[in-house]
Design an enzyme around this catalytic site. Structure first.
Site, PDB file in Angstrom:
ATOM      1  N   SER A 171     -27.249   4.337   0.482  1.00 24.29           N
ATOM      2  CA  SER A 171     -26.568   3.037   0.465  1.00 24.29           C
ATOM      3  C   SER A 171     -27.062   2.066   1.537  1.00 24.29           C
ATOM      4  O   SER A 171     -26.634   0.908   1.561  1.00 24.29           O
ATOM      5  CB  SER A 171     -25.060   3.230   0.611  1.00 24.29           C
ATOM      6  N   LYS A 190     -28.238  -1.282   0.364  1.00 21.83           N
ATOM      7  CA  LYS A 190     -27.370  -2.450   0.169  1.00 21.83           C
ATOM      8  C   LYS A 190     -27.556  -3.495   1.256  1.00 21.83           C
ATOM      9  O   LYS A 190     -27.123  -4.643   1.094  1.00 21.83           O
ATOM     10  CB  LYS A 190     -25.909  -1.995   0.088  1.00 21.83           C
ATOM     11  N   SER A 206     -19.070  -0.598   0.340  1.00 27.91           N
ATOM     12  CA  SER A 206     -20.293   0.026  -0.168  1.00 27.91           C
ATOM     13  C   SER A 206     -20.228   0.224  -1.685  1.00 27.91           C
ATOM     14  O   SER A 206     -20.705   1.230  -2.222  1.00 27.91           O
ATOM     15  CB  SER A 206     -20.549   1.377   0.526  1.00 27.91           C
ATOM     16  N   LYS A 262     -24.405  -0.519   8.580  1.00 31.83           N
ATOM     17  CA  LYS A 262     -24.210   0.097   7.261  1.00 31.83           C
ATOM     18  C   LYS A 262     -24.418   1.601   7.332  1.00 31.83           C
ATOM     19  O   LYS A 262     -25.290   2.096   8.042  1.00 31.83           O
ATOM     20  CB  LYS A 262     -25.201  -0.510   6.253  1.00 31.83           C
TER      21      LYS A 262
END
Length: 382
Positions: free
Chosen positions: A60, A63, A120, A222
């Site tokens: 992720s 992203k 997320s 993140k």
């Protein structure tokens, strides 16, 4: 003989003093992670790295690029924060972490962006990709073009979510480059990465970055996790005017990625500092101008000059201004006329253009002739 011995003793004393003044820096911590890197966000200087160029699946962390591109489109005015995005079946059906949108829902871009960053959400990522580029596949092409523009040489994106896919790879170094761009290029949207919760459709989800609760200096960025990638975290923190970016990938738990990141950040803040050598408004010195209405002009640097140095090591910085020959009018403010080279302990740490601080118009005929005569006469005394 005595003079020679005395000179040698002076050199030896000078060397010992220099060594005594050099800050002590221990070896960096060894982390329980497959790869990691620590970077000064202002200068790009790498402070610690381990297998930073090893290609890994980003999960992720992908992203980050998805949100970067959305922020780009918002800043250009191509899309707007309150644009309503239709949720497709593909976005709704995607597994993994979710924002919990439904097919046919119309959701504002800014809410979806929060769904990507805070929750997320894979569904939010696909919805935005489709809105910006028409399809996730085309959006992935844009992601790769942007990665190339940023200099992310070892990165290839296949989708907008980080869902495992052949060829969907990046490196810790490339992720640090992306993190710097997120922070520096879109500061207003970067603020979203510090939000601890986002509520949508009555569901309040926490940010998965544990450090937002543990360390007030941390304001992003993140997390990521898949079985192949392990537990990953890109984090950024600010203390005493210094911003650090850490990338830790391939740990074996949520707790471990947070703890290992803390070790890396603590090391960087304890032993290093970001030092401002010059500001873009600083006039470093004045130089003679020939054939101009003004006889001299101030010399400045084209931008603020920051360097990363060991904490307390300011006295070991040396800066040299190098002018490319004589200056002749006309000169335009910001015109490069040389460079400033900054050295730390004999090693170059910054090399930036030196520019004129103001316009200098060309003088009239008689002034130019008189300056030419003076230059000619002075040439015999050089």
């Amino acid at each position: 003989m005595f003079k020679r011995l005395f000179a040698c003793l002076l050199l030896l004393v000078g060397a010992n003093v220099a060594q005594a003044n050099k800050p002590l820096i221990p070896a960096p911590p060894q982390l329980a992670a497959s790869a990691y890197i620590l970077v000064d966000a202002h200068t790009g200087q790498v402070l610690v790295e381990h297998d930073a160029d090893k290609q890994i699946p980003p999960a992720s962390l992908t992203k980050m690029m998805t949100s970067y591109i959305v922020s780009e489109e918002l800043e250009k005015g191509v899309i707007k924060e309150q644009d309503m995005v239709n949720i497709s079946e593909k976005a709704w059906r995607k597994g993994g972490s979710k924002m919990f949108v439904k097919v046919g829902d119309k959701v504002p871009v800014i809410d979806l962006l929060r769904g990507v960053i805070v929750q997320s959400g894979n569904d939010a990522s696909i919805a935005l990709a489709e809105y910006v580029s028409g399809s996730e596949e085309v959006f992935a092409e844009v992601m790769n073009q942007q990665a190339e523009r940023m200099g992310m040489q070892d990165t290839n994106f296949v989708n907008a979510t980080g869902w495992p896919a052949d060829g969907h790879l990046t490196t810790a170094r490339d992720l640090s480059t992306l993190a710097r761009a997120l922070i520096n290029d879109h500061p207003s949207h970067y603020a979203l990465y510090s939000e601890k919760y986002f509520r949508f459709n009555g569901i309040n989800q926490p940010n998965r970055n544990r450090l937002l609760w543990r360390d007030p200096a941390v304001d992003g960025i993140k997390t990521g996790h898949t079985e192949e990638a392990g537990y990953c975290l890109v984090a950024s923190a600010v203390k005493r005017g210094m911003r650090l970016i850490s990338v830790v990938v391939g740990t074996d738990s949520d707790e471990k990625r947070a703890a290992e990141t803390q070790k890396l950040l603590a090391y960087g803040f304890r032993y290093f500092q970001t030092h401002k050598v010059y500001g873009s408004d600083d006039v470093l010195q004045t130089e003679r101008v020939w054939g101009g209405k003004a006889d001299s002009v101030g010399i400045a640097v084209s931008r603020d000059v920051f360097v990363t140095i060991p904490r307390g090591g300011e006295e070991n910085i040396k800066a040299d201004l190098i002018i490319d020959g004589e200056l002749k009018a006309p000169l335009a403010k910001g015109q490069q006329v040389g460079k400033v080279v900054v050295n730390l302990d004999g090693e170059t740490v910054a090399d930036v253009p030196a520019v004129v601080a103001e316009d200098v118009e060309e003088a009239g005929f008689f002034k130019r002739v008189w300056d030419s005569i003076k230059r000619f006469v002075m040439s015999f005394f050089k």
